[in-house]
Scaffold this motif. Structure first.
Motif: not given
Length: 291
Positions: A107-114
């Protein structure tokens, strides 16, 4: 230990204010203890975000899973809840800091990409890969303490010999680990609250904020409408604002830097008064006449 925390720099954003910072809470969950799902759907969430920005929020903290036990929410569903919200904020408010309240590295990675800037790991490093995500994206990281609780487990108070020492040791240890793993030091915060405490513990931690500040790591406080406020005053959930603001002023005077808040404008006002009394912040409006 460092003598004083420098300016926060969170994924390149430097939030400089003449007061402590306000982190607005926006829950993308149907079962939040505070709002009971009021911002679970898209339009109410967007309205809450716009209201928080208008009221002076410096950061917005998005959560896709309630802390309390409940229906299972897997990583894919959590991502579905939070990533579109991150994208919305980043497009509408490019300068505000976006925080994600999650313990999962996916989730952290997906949010950072966004476009998210800060990983608020409320479950104290339960997923050790979350620190690596913060390092990979140059994001900030919030270090917390839970007394060994697993995510969404039933509330329990561990047996502390010294709750302040336990929280200090764990959060500072996590901060040092995060820095060693490549998270930018100026984006690491320690949380002087956390799960796994009773009301007496929280009152001790609030008295001990100067000890957390003295570590040199910027201190975040998650006080807003918490159970310890209600139990201390003997009031229900809807009557905790005054107690929350009192606790906020105590922690702000002691040097805490960031405050998670459900009610943004009252929190900002409390922080501005503290800054004006103790740090020389000029009044927003002054008159030569004394009323």
């Amino acid at each position: 230990m460092a003598e004083a925390a420098g300016d926060l720099v969170i994924r390149g954003r430097r939030p400089v204010r003449d007061r402590a910072l306000v982190m607005a809470i926006v829950n993308r969950t149907p079962d939040s203890f505070y709002d009971r799902g009021a911002t679970f759907t898209d339009e109410p969430a967007k309205a809450a975000i716009e209201r928080a920005v208008a009221e002076g929020a410096d950061m917005i903290d998005i959560g896709g899973v309630a802390a309390s036990p409940g229906d299972d929410v897997d990583a894919d569903e959590e991502i579905r809840r939070v990533v579109p919200t991150v994208e919305y904020i980043r497009e509408r408010h490019p300068d505000i800091i976006i925080s994600i309240d999650t313990w999962r590295h996916e989730v952290g990675a997906a949010a950072c990409r966004a476009g998210a800037d800060l990983l608020n790991d409320a479950w104290a490093g339960f997923d050790p890969k979350l620190i690596d995500v913060a390092a990979e994206y140059g994001a900030g990281y919030v270090c917390t303490h839970t007394g060994g609780r697993e995510p969404r487990s039933a509330p329990v108070r561990p047996d502390y010999d010294d709750v302040v020492a336990a929280v200090l040791d764990h959060t500072v240890g996590l901060a040092e680990l995060a820095e060693a793993r490549g998270v930018p030091r100026e984006g690491i915060l320690i949380d002087a609250t956390g799960f796994g405490k009773n009301t007496a513990d929280h009152l001790q931690l609030l008295r001990a904020v100067p000890r957390f500040v003295a570590t040199g790591w910027p201190v975040l406080m998650a006080l807003s409408n918490k159970t310890f406020v209600g139990e201390t005053l003997g009031v229900g959930l809807g009557e905790r604002l005054a107690g929350t603001l009192a606790a906020t002023t105590i922690a702000a005077q002691a040097g805490a830097r960031v405050f998670r808040a459900h009610e943004v404008e009252p929190t900002r006002h409390a922080l501005e008064i503290v800054a004006s009394v103790f740090d020389g912040r000029p009044p927003a409006r002054a008159s030569e006449w004394i009323a």
